[in-house]
Scaffold this motif. Structure first.
Motif, PDB file in Angstrom:
ATOM      1  N   LYS A  63       0.840  -1.188   0.000  1.00 46.47           N
ATOM      2  CA  LYS A  63       0.000   0.000   0.000  1.00 46.47           C
ATOM      3  C   LYS A  63       0.882   1.248   0.000  1.00 46.47           C
ATOM      4  N   SER A  64       0.422   2.279  -0.759  1.00 44.18           N
ATOM      5  CA  SER A  64       1.109   3.584  -0.768  1.00 44.18           C
ATOM      6  C   SER A  64       0.271   4.566   0.029  1.00 44.18           C
ATOM      7  N   SER A  65       0.952   5.391   0.828  1.00 44.31           N
ATOM      8  CA  SER A  65       0.228   6.391   1.614  1.00 44.31           C
ATOM      9  C   SER A  65      -0.311   7.521   0.734  1.00 44.31           C
ATOM     10  N   ASP A  66       0.258   7.670  -0.471  1.00 44.79           N
ATOM     11  CA  ASP A  66      -0.196   8.729  -1.388  1.00 44.79           C
ATOM     12  C   ASP A  66       0.067   8.264  -2.812  1.00 44.79           C
ATOM     13  N   VAL A  67      -0.979   7.715  -3.411  1.00 46.85           N
ATOM     14  CA  VAL A  67      -0.801   7.176  -4.764  1.00 46.85           C
ATOM     15  C   VAL A  67      -0.595   8.265  -5.797  1.00 46.85           C
ATOM     16  N   VAL A  69       1.655  10.475  -5.421  1.00 45.53           N
ATOM     17  CA  VAL A  69       3.110  10.674  -5.384  1.00 45.53           C
ATOM     18  C   VAL A  69       3.825   9.415  -5.851  1.00 45.53           C
ATOM     19  N   ALA A  70       3.411   8.283  -5.319  1.00 47.64           N
ATOM     20  CA  ALA A  70       4.050   7.031  -5.707  1.00 47.64           C
ATOM     21  C   ALA A  70       3.044   5.893  -5.606  1.00 47.64           C
ATOM     22  N   THR A  71       3.104   4.962  -6.541  1.00 46.04           N
ATOM     23  CA  THR A  71       2.241   3.784  -6.521  1.00 46.04           C
ATOM     24  C   THR A  71       3.092   2.547  -6.290  1.00 46.04           C
ATOM     25  N   VAL A  72       2.419   1.468  -5.840  1.00 41.33           N
ATOM     26  CA  VAL A  72       3.139   0.232  -5.604  1.00 41.33           C
ATOM     27  C   VAL A  72       2.265  -0.938  -6.023  1.00 41.33           C
ATOM     28  N   SER A  73       2.880  -1.896  -6.656  1.00 39.26           N
ATOM     29  CA  SER A  73       2.195  -3.116  -7.072  1.00 39.26           C
ATOM     30  C   SER A  73       3.177  -4.263  -6.986  1.00 39.26           C
ATOM     31  N   ASP A  74       2.876  -5.208  -6.032  1.00 42.57           N
ATOM     32  CA  ASP A  74       3.765  -6.357  -5.828  1.00 42.57           C
ATOM     33  C   ASP A  74       5.202  -5.906  -5.572  1.00 42.57           C
ATOM     34  N   VAL A  82       6.061  14.959  -7.776  1.00 39.48           N
ATOM     35  CA  VAL A  82       6.963  15.422  -6.726  1.00 39.48           C
ATOM     36  C   VAL A  82       6.273  15.337  -5.363  1.00 39.48           C
ATOM     37  N   GLY A  83       6.953  14.747  -4.399  1.00 42.36           N
ATOM     38  CA  GLY A  83       6.426  14.648  -3.049  1.00 42.36           C
ATOM     39  C   GLY A  83       7.009  13.452  -2.322  1.00 42.36           C
ATOM     40  N   THR A  84       6.367  13.103  -1.180  1.00 36.78           N
ATOM     41  CA  THR A  84       6.814  11.944  -0.402  1.00 36.78           C
ATOM     42  C   THR A  84       5.626  11.025  -0.130  1.00 36.78           C
ATOM     43  N   ALA A  85       5.922   9.767  -0.031  1.00 33.47           N
ATOM     44  CA  ALA A  85       4.898   8.765   0.279  1.00 33.47           C
ATOM     45  C   ALA A  85       5.561   7.625   1.042  1.00 33.47           C
ATOM     46  N   VAL A  86       4.744   6.901   1.810  1.00 30.17           N
ATOM     47  CA  VAL A  86       5.255   5.748   2.559  1.00 30.17           C
ATOM     48  C   VAL A  86       4.652   4.485   1.965  1.00 30.17           C
ATOM     49  N   ILE A  87       5.521   3.594   1.586  1.00 30.83           N
ATOM     50  CA  ILE A  87       5.090   2.298   1.069  1.00 30.83           C
ATOM     51  C   ILE A  87       5.095   1.316   2.245  1.00 30.83           C
ATOM     52  N   THR A  88       3.965   0.675   2.427  1.00 29.26           N
ATOM     53  CA  THR A  88       3.827  -0.292   3.539  1.00 29.26           C
ATOM     54  C   THR A  88       3.534  -1.684   3.000  1.00 29.26           C
ATOM     55  N   VAL A  89       4.281  -2.636   3.536  1.00 30.67           N
ATOM     56  CA  VAL A  89       4.029  -4.029   3.220  1.00 30.67           C
ATOM     57  C   VAL A  89       3.438  -4.685   4.485  1.00 30.67           C
ATOM     58  N   THR A  90       2.359  -5.476   4.310  1.00 33.19           N
ATOM     59  CA  THR A  90       1.676  -6.115   5.456  1.00 33.19           C
ATOM     60  C   THR A  90       1.513  -7.602   5.193  1.00 33.19           C
ATOM     61  N   VAL A 104       9.940  11.547  -4.152  1.00 33.89           N
ATOM     62  CA  VAL A 104       9.871  11.639  -5.618  1.00 33.89           C
ATOM     63  C   VAL A 104      10.213  13.074  -6.030  1.00 33.89           C
ATOM     64  N   THR A 105      11.144  13.212  -6.916  1.00 29.85           N
ATOM     65  CA  THR A 105      11.543  14.538  -7.431  1.00 29.85           C
ATOM     66  C   THR A 105      11.523  14.529  -8.951  1.00 29.85           C
ATOM     67  N   LYS A 106      11.546  15.748  -9.486  1.00 28.10           N
ATOM     68  CA  LYS A 106      11.589  15.884 -10.935  1.00 28.10           C
ATOM     69  C   LYS A 106      12.979  15.537 -11.435  1.00 28.10           C
ATOM     70  N   LYS A 107      13.042  14.775 -12.464  1.00 28.78           N
ATOM     71  CA  LYS A 107      14.329  14.395 -13.027  1.00 28.78           C
ATOM     72  C   LYS A 107      14.993  15.618 -13.650  1.00 28.78           C
ATOM     73  N   PRO A 108      16.224  15.943 -13.267  1.00 27.18           N
ATOM     74  CA  PRO A 108      16.891  17.137 -13.820  1.00 27.18           C
ATOM     75  C   PRO A 108      17.109  17.002 -15.324  1.00 27.18           C
ATOM     76  N   VAL A 109      16.906  18.157 -15.997  1.00 25.35           N
ATOM     77  CA  VAL A 109      17.125  18.191 -17.445  1.00 25.35           C
ATOM     78  C   VAL A 109      18.270  19.169 -17.715  1.00 25.35           C
ATOM     79  N   PRO A 110      19.468  18.698 -17.901  1.00 28.34           N
ATOM     80  CA  PRO A 110      20.616  19.589 -18.096  1.00 28.34           C
ATOM     81  C   PRO A 110      20.638  20.184 -19.508  1.00 28.34           C
ATOM     82  N   VAL A 111      21.283  21.342 -19.601  1.00 32.80           N
ATOM     83  CA  VAL A 111      21.488  21.982 -20.906  1.00 32.80           C
ATOM     84  C   VAL A 111      22.614  21.253 -21.628  1.00 32.80           C
ATOM     85  N   VAL A 112      22.349  20.877 -22.863  1.00 32.75           N
ATOM     86  CA  VAL A 112      23.390  20.212 -23.644  1.00 32.75           C
ATOM     87  C   VAL A 112      23.928  21.106 -24.758  1.00 32.75           C
TER      88      VAL A 112
END
Length: 382
Positions: A63-67, A69-74, A82-90, A104-112
Motif C-alpha cells: 500500500k502507498s500512503s499517497d498514490v 506521489v508514488a504507486t506500488v504493485s507487488d 513530486v512529493g513523499t509517500a510511505v510504502i507499507t508491506v503487510t 519523488v523529485t523531478k528528473k533534472p534536465v541539463p542543458v546540452v
C-alpha cells in the motif's frame, strides 16, 4: 480385533500430534530498503522478507500512503509526482508490517547546447536585427543565457537585438548560464549610403581675363552624402578650361562650366565670360586746355591716360598749324604769331584731348614752363 482397534487409535493420535507440530506462523516482515529516492516516472523494486522463512503463509499486501506521489504493485514502486509517500508491506498472517519512505523529485534536465537562428548576418549602419537563441533541450531546467559582442563600437546587442553602430565586423556570442554552452553569429556592418539629391555652385556667372582664373566651389546636398565625387566640364575649352573647379580663361568668349555628381548625375553650371587681358583706354586729358606763348617760347603739355592701368598708353601729338606752333612728345614750341590747336591722340581707341596755343610777338625770349604756374596768374620771364 481389540489389538487392531488400539493400533488405529494410536496412529490417529500420532497423526493429530504431527499436524499440530508443523503449523508455522509469521513473526515479522522487513524490506530491502527503508528509504527510496525516485524521479518522476522512475521505477524501483522493494523486496519483502517474511520471518521465519518457513512460515506457513508468507503472503503480503502492498500500500502507498499517497498514490498521487508514488504507486506500488507487488513491490514495484513508480514515482508519479513530486512529493513523499510511505510504502507499507503487510503480512496476511499476523498483519506484520514494514515501511519504506519514498521521495519523488523531478528528473533534472541539463542543458546540452544552444543555437542561434543565424550564424552570420550583414547590416547597414543604424539597422537593427533580432537574433533568437534556442536551448537544447527545450525543457532544460535552466534556460537562462546571456549575450555579448566582441566589438561594441561596431554592433551592440541587448537581449538578442543587434544595433549596427559603425562599419566593421563583430562576433555576437550567446552563453548558457548552465554549462557555459555557446553559439555565435558573425556580423558585418556596412557604411550607410546617403544618396546625393543635388549640387550647386557658389557662382552662376563669372567674368575673367585671358590667362586669369576663378575657383568655383560645388556644394553637395545632403551634406552627409556618402559619395561626394564630382566631375567638371567646359562647353568650350578654346575659351575656358576647368580642373577641379579652377576655371582658366583661354581666349575671349563665353563658356559654360558644368559640375556633375558621380552619384545620381546631378548638375549645376556657371557661365564664364572671358575678356581680353588688354585694359582699353577710355580717355585722355591734358594738364592745360589753353596757353599763351611768345615767339620761341616752349611749354610742355602732360597727357593723362584713363584708366591709369590701361595696357597701351602710347599717344601721338599734332598741331593744327605748325607755322604757328609745333609739338613733339608734348613739348610745344611757339614758331610764329597766331593760334594753333595741339591735339593728343591715344594709340588705343583714338581718344583725344586738345590745348589751344596763342602765340604773340615779343622782344624778349626765354623758356616758359608750367612748373609752379597757375592759369590766370602773372608769371616772370627768365
Amino acid at each position: 480385533m481389540k489389538r487392531i482397534l488400539s493400533l488405529f487409535a494410536v496412529l490417529s493420535v500420532l497423526a493429530a500430534c504431527s499436524k499440530t507440530a508443523k503449523e508455522v506462523h509469521v513473526t515479522g516482515v522487513s524490506l530491502n530498503q527503508r528509504t527510496l529516492a525516485l524521479y518522476i516516472g522512475d521505477k524501483a523494486d522493494l523486496v519483502a522478507t517474511v520471518t521465519p522463512e518457513d512460515a506457513d503463509d508468507p503472503s503480503v499486501s502492498w500500500k502507498s500512503s499517497d498514490v498521487e506521489v508514488a504507486t506500488v504493485s507487488d513491490g514495484h514502486v513508480t514515482g508519479v509526482s513530486v512529493g513523499t509517500a510511505v510504502i507499507t508491506v503487510t503480512t496476511k498472517d499476523g498483519g506484520k508490517t514494514a515501511t519504506c519512505a519514498v521521495s519523488v523529485t523531478k528528473k533534472p534536465v541539463p542543458v546540452v547546447g544552444i543555437s542561434l537562428n543565424k550564424t552570420s548576418t550583414v547590416l547597414t549602419e543604424g539597422d537593427t536585427e533580432q537574433l533568437t537563441a534556442t536551448i537544447d533541450p527545450e525543457n532544460a531546467d535552466n534556460p537562462n543565457y546571456s549575450w555579448s559582442t566582441s566589438n561594441a563600437n561596431v554592433v551592440t546587442v541587448v537581449d538578442g537585438l543587434l544595433t549596427a553602430i559603425a562599419k566593421g565586423n563583430a562576433t555576437i556570442t550567446v552563453t548558457t548560464e548552465e554549462g557555459a554552452k555557446t553559439a555565435t553569429c558573425t556580423v558585418t556592418v556596412n557604411e550607410k549610403v546617403y544618396a546625393v539629391t543635388g549640387v550647386s555652385l557658389d557662382q552662376s556667372s563669372a567674368t575673367i581675363k585671358e590667362g586669369a582664373n576663378v575657383t568655383l566651389t560645388a556644394t553637395i546636398t545632403p551634406a552627409n552624402a556618402t559619395n561626394k565625387n564630382v566631375s567638371w566640364t567646359s562647353s568650350n575649352e578654346a575659351v575656358a578650361t576647368v580642373a577641379n573647379g579652377v576655371v582658366t580663361g583661354v581666349s575671349v568668349g563665353t563658356a559654360v562650366i558644368t559640375v556633375t555628381t558621380e552619384d545620381g548625375g546631378m548638375t549645376a553650371s556657371c557661365t564664364v565670360t572671358v575678356e581680353s587681358a588688354t585694359i582699353a583706354v577710355t580717355g585722355v586729358s591734358l594738364n592745360k586746355t589753353s596757353i599763351d606763348l611768345s615767339l620761341g617760347q616752349n611749354f610742355t603739355l602732360v597727357a593723362t591716360i584713363a584708366p591709369v592701368d590701361a595696357t597701351n598708353k602710347a599717344v601721338s601729338w599734332e598741331s593744327s598749324n605748325t607755322d604757328v606752333a609745333t609739338v613733339e612728345n608734348g613739348v610745344v614750341t611757339a614758331v610764329a604769331e597766331g593760334t594753333a590747336i595741339i591735339t593728343v591722340t591715344t594709340a588705343d581707341g583714338g581718344k583725344t584731348a586738345t590745348c589751344t596755343v596763342n602765340v604773340k610777338d615779343g622782344s624778349f625770349g626765354g623758356t616758359f614752363t608750367n612748373e609752379g604756374y597757375t592759369e590766370g596768374e602773372p608769371f616772370t620771364w627768365n
